[in-house]
Design an enzyme around this catalytic site. Structure first.
Site, PDB file in Angstrom:
ATOM      1  N   PHE A  72       0.794  -1.056   0.516  1.00 48.25           N
ATOM      2  CA  PHE A  72      -0.274  -0.094  -0.151  1.00 48.25           C
ATOM      3  C   PHE A  72       1.179   1.526  -0.288  1.00 48.25           C
ATOM      4  CE2 PHE A  72      -3.454   3.011   1.609  1.00 48.25           C
ATOM      5  CZ  PHE A  72      -4.562   2.887   0.959  1.00 48.25           C
ATOM      6  N   TYR A 233       2.341  -4.951  24.568  1.00 49.73           N
ATOM      7  CA  TYR A 233       2.372  -5.571  23.383  1.00 49.73           C
ATOM      8  C   TYR A 233       1.920  -7.357  23.204  1.00 49.73           C
ATOM      9  CZ  TYR A 233       4.205  -7.300  18.345  1.00 49.73           C
ATOM     10  OH  TYR A 233       3.809  -7.354  17.190  1.00 49.73           O
ATOM     11  N   LYS A 242      -1.037 -11.062  17.878  1.00 45.30           N
ATOM     12  CA  LYS A 242      -0.530 -11.897  17.332  1.00 45.30           C
ATOM     13  C   LYS A 242      -0.627 -13.708  17.945  1.00 45.30           C
ATOM     14  CE  LYS A 242       2.109  -9.746  14.522  1.00 45.30           C
ATOM     15  NZ  LYS A 242       1.947  -9.460  12.795  1.00 45.30           N
TER      16      LYS A 242
END
Ligand code: NAD
Length: 388
Positions: A72, A233, A242
């Site tokens: 992108f 995270y 994730k």
């Protein structure tokens, strides 16, 4: 022009140099290759920057692979330069073609059915089949092609307020950051954007169109990191996404049986990219990590990581791919070494505004950040006009 750790412009000559340095690294390292039996036709989804670009360079100059990239990026307009990934891709394509390799890139939204279909046609016309897919998207939003609903990811802790040190690497100012916990809808949206749903759609499309070569590999990237970034995270919204991606690997692996292929998740090390620069706490962690890993001669940037991933994990002489107990490739092994993390934690506990430039490699971090946008190269005279 840098706002909130986002660099708003790019330098064409610097981006060219960034790519050429990575190409030179791979050319210099190729004699250390365990096997020439690497990938020949590679699809990189998220190919213009960071890990995806480096993987594309390793595939091309390490193994003479033809590549198709999806990214992108925006071309220059009268008022603005192009995005850095656009310049990097142009350099990649020119140099790959000059080296006799096929290199095509489709710029557009990889989450859309339209771009997926365009890529399928391009593979069929130009490469026939793909023997390696690298799935390396990092995005803040995704429109689900089934519902047309747009989801936005957030970088927040889950179930707890979080307070930590952070740094503005450009102003070199240390401060405290406080982040409220994510709402359930924000967690779900982050999983929608960065989880495994889209990876599965790409895999299904390639299988439906018979575009995987027999024994193809299909690799997506993830991150775990140390305890000190867990709250924001691994235990936060992005970590949920994730985990979803890593769990999807099991289903995707089952799908890949149709072409005798395999799906893998590779846990990569922390590096400076446009994506990681905007995660709170991470820039300070990286500046400290760089200091420690450079002192131990263990420092790696994207290209070194990707060369090691291909050479020591994916395409080994024995052919086997080493996995951890959760079936993941671990190329974050040096970052996660106990001595490295102990040293990082010690510095983290004692870092202050007064000592930050001595105890961390803040200038290494900042140089790296500028260079991924084409700035900060001593070889380039930034006063000269340059064609955009
Ligand atoms: P990056 O920002 O450098 O690159 C992201 C890529 O995705 C770019 O090529 C961009 O054009 C492309 N992209 C984004 N949205 C897109 C869209 N809608 N359509 C098409 N292309 C799109 O990011 P990165 O840090 O290299 O991250 C790549 C992967 O590696 C991610 O899965 C990330 O979680 C993982 N990873 C990153 C780190 C790190 O420290 N940066 C560590 C471990 C794993």
């Amino acid at each position: 022009m840098i706002r909130n750790n986002i660099c708003l412009n790019a330098h064409p000559k610097g981006c060219e140099l960034l790519v050429r340095r990575q190409i030179a690294y791979v050319k210099d390292s190729v004699s250390n290759r365990a096997t020439q039996n690497g990938p020949k036709n590679v699809l990189v989804i998220g190919s213009s920057a960071g890990y995806g670009l480096a993987a594309r360079i390793v595939a091309a100059w390490g193994y003479n692979a033809n590549t198709i990239g999806v990214a992108f990026e925006k071309a220059a307009t009268k008022k603005r330069p192009a995005t850095p990934g656009w310049y990097c891709t142009k350099t990649f394509e020119t140099d790959a073609r000059n080296a006799g390799l096929k290199a095509y890139t489709i710029f557009g939204d990889a989450f859309s059915n339209k771009i997926r279909e365009e890529v399928m046609q391009l593979i069929e016309q130009q490469l026939g089949t793909i023997d390696l897919v690298i799935y390396s998207l990092a995005s803040g939003l995704r429109t689900d092609p089934a519902t047309e609903e747009t989801y936005r990811s957030v970088l927040k802790p889950i179930g707890q307020h979080y307070r930590s040190k952070t740094i503005d690497p450009i102003k070199k100012e240390l401060s405290d950051v406080a982040i409220d916990p994510a709402a359930e809808a924000e967690i779900a949206a982050t999983v929608k954007v960065m989880g495994g749903e889209d990876w599965k759609l790409w895999t299904a499309a390639l299988l439906d169109n018979n575009l995987f070569a027999k024994g193809a590999r299909n690799v997506a990237y993830s991150y775990i990191g140390p305890r000190l970034t867990f709250a924001v995270y691994r235990d936060g919204t992005i970590g949920r996404a994730k985990e979803h991606l890593e769990k999807s690997a099991t289903d995707i692996n089952t799908l890949m049986r149709a072409c005798n292929g395999t799906a893998y998740v590779s846990i990569n090390k922390a590096v400076v990219t446009r994506a990681s620069a905007v995660i709170p706490v991470v820039p300070l962690y990286l500046a400290i990590l760089f200091k420690v890993m450079k002192e131990k001669s263990l420092h790696e940037d994207v290209i070194q990581q990707m060369f090691r991933l291909f050479n020591e994990r994916l395409y080994t002489r024995e052919g086997a791919v080493a996995l951890d107990a959760e079936n993941r490739i671990r190329i974050d092994d040096w970052e996660m070494r106990e001595d490295v993390q102990e040293a990082v934690q010690k510095i983290w506990d004692t870092v202050t505004q007064e000592n930050v430039t001595q105890v961390s490699d803040l200038s290494g971090y900042t140089d790296n950040f500028l260079q991924i946008h084409g700035f900060g190269f001593a070889e380039i005279d930034y006063k000269q006009d340059v064609a955009l």
